[in-house]
Design a protein around this motif. Structure first.
Motif, PDB file in Angstrom:
ATOM      1  N   VAL A 157      -0.341  26.485  -3.591  1.00  0.00           N
ATOM      2  CA  VAL A 157      -1.316  26.370  -2.499  1.00  0.00           C
ATOM      3  C   VAL A 157      -2.711  26.746  -2.987  1.00  0.00           C
ATOM      4  CG1 VAL A 157      -1.986  27.248  -0.241  1.00  0.00           C
ATOM      5  CG2 VAL A 157       0.419  26.780  -0.724  1.00  0.00           C
ATOM      6  N   TRP A 158      -2.782  27.813  -3.735  1.00  0.00           N
ATOM      7  CA  TRP A 158      -4.065  28.289  -4.260  1.00  0.00           C
ATOM      8  C   TRP A 158      -4.698  27.244  -5.179  1.00  0.00           C
ATOM      9  CZ3 TRP A 158      -4.669  33.376  -7.605  1.00  0.00           C
ATOM     10  CH2 TRP A 158      -6.000  33.775  -7.577  1.00  0.00           C
ATOM     11  N   PRO A 165      -8.665  20.458  -1.404  1.00  0.00           N
ATOM     12  CA  PRO A 165      -8.033  21.233  -0.338  1.00  0.00           C
ATOM     13  C   PRO A 165      -7.571  20.443   0.878  1.00  0.00           C
ATOM     14  CG  PRO A 165     -10.403  21.630  -0.403  1.00  0.00           C
ATOM     15  CD  PRO A 165     -10.055  20.852  -1.631  1.00  0.00           C
ATOM     16  N   THR A 166      -8.123  19.264   1.112  1.00  0.00           N
ATOM     17  CA  THR A 166      -7.773  18.543   2.338  1.00  0.00           C
ATOM     18  C   THR A 166      -6.981  17.269   2.070  1.00  0.00           C
ATOM     19  OG1 THR A 166      -9.891  17.358   2.301  1.00  0.00           O
ATOM     20  CG2 THR A 166      -9.809  19.434   3.530  1.00  0.00           C
ATOM     21  N   GLU A 167      -6.541  17.059   0.848  1.00  0.00           N
ATOM     22  CA  GLU A 167      -5.871  15.803   0.511  1.00  0.00           C
ATOM     23  C   GLU A 167      -4.363  16.014   0.397  1.00  0.00           C
ATOM     24  OE1 GLU A 167      -6.095  12.456  -3.003  1.00  0.00           O
ATOM     25  OE2 GLU A 167      -7.954  13.352  -2.282  1.00  0.00           O
ATOM     26  N   GLU A 186      -1.367  17.190  -2.684  1.00  0.00           N
ATOM     27  CA  GLU A 186      -0.364  18.242  -2.508  1.00  0.00           C
ATOM     28  C   GLU A 186       1.041  17.714  -2.784  1.00  0.00           C
ATOM     29  OE1 GLU A 186       1.362  21.170   1.023  1.00  0.00           O
ATOM     30  OE2 GLU A 186      -0.624  20.267   1.222  1.00  0.00           O
ATOM     31  N   ASN A 187       1.367  16.544  -2.236  1.00  0.00           N
ATOM     32  CA  ASN A 187       2.694  15.961  -2.465  1.00  0.00           C
ATOM     33  C   ASN A 187       2.907  15.615  -3.937  1.00  0.00           C
ATOM     34  OD1 ASN A 187       3.878  15.984   0.134  1.00  0.00           O
ATOM     35  ND2 ASN A 187       2.613  14.241   0.752  1.00  0.00           N
ATOM     36  N   MET A 188       1.869  15.118  -4.582  1.00  0.00           N
ATOM     37  CA  MET A 188       1.984  14.761  -5.992  1.00  0.00           C
ATOM     38  C   MET A 188       2.226  16.006  -6.849  1.00  0.00           C
ATOM     39  SD  MET A 188       1.992  12.212  -8.131  1.00  0.00           S
ATOM     40  CE  MET A 188       1.086  10.805  -7.447  1.00  0.00           C
ATOM     41  N   VAL A 189       1.516  17.073  -6.547  1.00  0.00           N
ATOM     42  CA  VAL A 189       1.699  18.327  -7.291  1.00  0.00           C
ATOM     43  C   VAL A 189       3.118  18.860  -7.094  1.00  0.00           C
ATOM     44  CG1 VAL A 189       0.982  20.742  -7.456  1.00  0.00           C
ATOM     45  CG2 VAL A 189      -0.742  18.947  -7.254  1.00  0.00           C
ATOM     46  N   LEU A 190       3.598  18.844  -5.861  1.00  0.00           N
ATOM     47  CA  LEU A 190       4.960  19.315  -5.589  1.00  0.00           C
ATOM     48  C   LEU A 190       5.995  18.458  -6.309  1.00  0.00           C
ATOM     49  CD1 LEU A 190       4.653  20.137  -1.779  1.00  0.00           C
ATOM     50  CD2 LEU A 190       4.866  21.771  -3.658  1.00  0.00           C
ATOM     51  N   PHE A 191       5.745  17.164  -6.384  1.00  0.00           N
ATOM     52  CA  PHE A 191       6.638  16.259  -7.102  1.00  0.00           C
ATOM     53  C   PHE A 191       6.719  16.649  -8.579  1.00  0.00           C
ATOM     54  CE2 PHE A 191       7.156  11.664  -8.773  1.00  0.00           C
ATOM     55  CZ  PHE A 191       8.534  11.797  -8.831  1.00  0.00           C
ATOM     56  N   CYS A 212      -4.664  13.544 -13.011  1.00  0.00           N
ATOM     57  CA  CYS A 212      -4.712  12.408 -13.943  1.00  0.00           C
ATOM     58  C   CYS A 212      -4.021  11.187 -13.343  1.00  0.00           C
ATOM     59  CB  CYS A 212      -4.054  12.787 -15.263  1.00  0.00           C
ATOM     60  SG  CYS A 212      -4.990  13.983 -16.240  1.00  0.00           S
ATOM     61  N   THR A 213      -2.892  11.409 -12.681  1.00  0.00           N
ATOM     62  CA  THR A 213      -2.147  10.301 -12.075  1.00  0.00           C
ATOM     63  C   THR A 213      -2.947   9.642 -10.961  1.00  0.00           C
ATOM     64  OG1 THR A 213      -0.057  11.432 -12.577  1.00  0.00           O
ATOM     65  CG2 THR A 213       0.021   9.674 -10.931  1.00  0.00           C
ATOM     66  N   LEU A 214      -3.673  10.449 -10.203  1.00  0.00           N
ATOM     67  CA  LEU A 214      -4.476   9.924  -9.092  1.00  0.00           C
ATOM     68  C   LEU A 214      -5.892   9.547  -9.526  1.00  0.00           C
ATOM     69  CD1 LEU A 214      -3.333  12.439  -6.317  1.00  0.00           C
ATOM     70  CD2 LEU A 214      -2.590  10.067  -6.626  1.00  0.00           C
ATOM     71  N   ASN A 215      -6.117   9.578 -10.843  1.00  0.00           N
ATOM     72  CA  ASN A 215      -7.405   9.156 -11.425  1.00  0.00           C
ATOM     73  C   ASN A 215      -8.593   9.954 -10.892  1.00  0.00           C
ATOM     74  OD1 ASN A 215      -6.247   7.000 -13.014  1.00  0.00           O
ATOM     75  ND2 ASN A 215      -6.024   5.847 -11.108  1.00  0.00           N
ATOM     76  N   LYS A 216      -8.397  11.258 -10.767  1.00  0.00           N
ATOM     77  CA  LYS A 216      -9.498  12.122 -10.357  1.00  0.00           C
ATOM     78  C   LYS A 216     -10.318  12.505 -11.584  1.00  0.00           C
ATOM     79  CE  LYS A 216      -7.813  12.107  -6.200  1.00  0.00           C
ATOM     80  NZ  LYS A 216      -8.467  11.300  -5.136  1.00  0.00           N
ATOM     81  N   THR A 217     -11.605  12.417 -11.462  1.00  0.00           N
ATOM     82  CA  THR A 217     -12.468  12.764 -12.595  1.00  0.00           C
ATOM     83  C   THR A 217     -13.503  13.807 -12.170  1.00  0.00           C
ATOM     84  OG1 THR A 217     -13.889  10.882 -12.053  1.00  0.00           O
ATOM     85  CG2 THR A 217     -12.207  10.539 -13.743  1.00  0.00           C
TER      86      THR A 217
END
Length: 224
Positions: free
Chosen positions: A102-103, A110-112, A116-121, A151-156
């Protein structure tokens, strides 16, 4: 234990004579009753400890005395409680990756909910692999999951200063663990990770398992 559970679960619980026959007369009636009493006494103390840990209004010692039908005194219950806790080394919990998730997610996006689901996966994929679990501490696994998810969600950029500050890890330090997580992700539908894949292919989880895996991790490529 079978005798106790049958009393709790069955309409017609096992009798003492049944247990004597099942043990091929290895144990007498008195021995079976003594074992039952010993198990229940320890379970009672475990209940006392867990109520102190979990409940707003934990059980009192007098409650335990009443539950044991005054079989044990206050001092005996406290002695058993201390013995159990001493055997556990007074450690009632250990950190898990979820305690950091969560942290770290809040430090990332924080609002996406998709993030969160991708990280938990990724975390659950990592927990399915013995080597990843023992080679990486929980905070490392959580941080690597966030990095792999970005990286999977192409965040830069893939690893921002805020994440570096809150996780305590640099992008370089996450490379090996993140590479393992991405490799698990790429083959999740075909092997031991299939159960996790089915969980996160569900629309309720954002169907994040259907996303194409990251084609590159800057750290991984740099280390090749």
């Amino acid at each position: 234990v079978l005798l106790i559970s049958s009393k709790y679960e069955e309409i017609w619980p096992l009798a003492i004579n049944d247990m004597i026959n099942m043990s091929d007369s290895t144990y007498s009636r008195d021995q079976i009753l003594a074992m039952e009493k010993a198990i229940l006494s320890r379970l009672g103390c475990v209940l006392l400890i867990s109520s102190k840990y979990e409940e707003i209004w934990p059980l009192a010692i007098n409650d335990m005395i009443n539950m044991s039908d005054s079989t044990y005194s206050r001092d005996q219950i406290l002695a058993m409680e201390k013995a159990i806790l001493s055997r556990l080394g007074w450690y009632l919990m250990v950190p898990t990756p979820y305690m950091f998730t969560v942290w770290y997610v809040n430090a990332s996006l924080p609002t996406e909910i998709e993030m969160e689901n991708m990280v938990l996966f990724f975390i659950e994929l990592g927990l399915m692999d013995y080597l990843v679990t023992i080679r990486n501490n929980p905070s490392m696994l959580a941080a690597s999951a966030v990095y792999a998810a970005r990286c999977t969600l192409n965040k830069t950029p893939a690893w921002i200063e805020t994440l570096k500050h809150y996780t305590g890890y640099t992008e370089d330090q996450l490379g090996d663990c993140a590479k393992s997580l991405v490799s698990f992700y790429a083959s999740a539908s075909d092997n031991k990770f299939n159960v996790v894949y089915k969980k996160y292919v569900n629309p309720d989880r954002g169907a994040v398992a259907c996303f194409p895996p990251a084609t590159s991790l800057s750290v991984v490529n740099r280390h090749k």
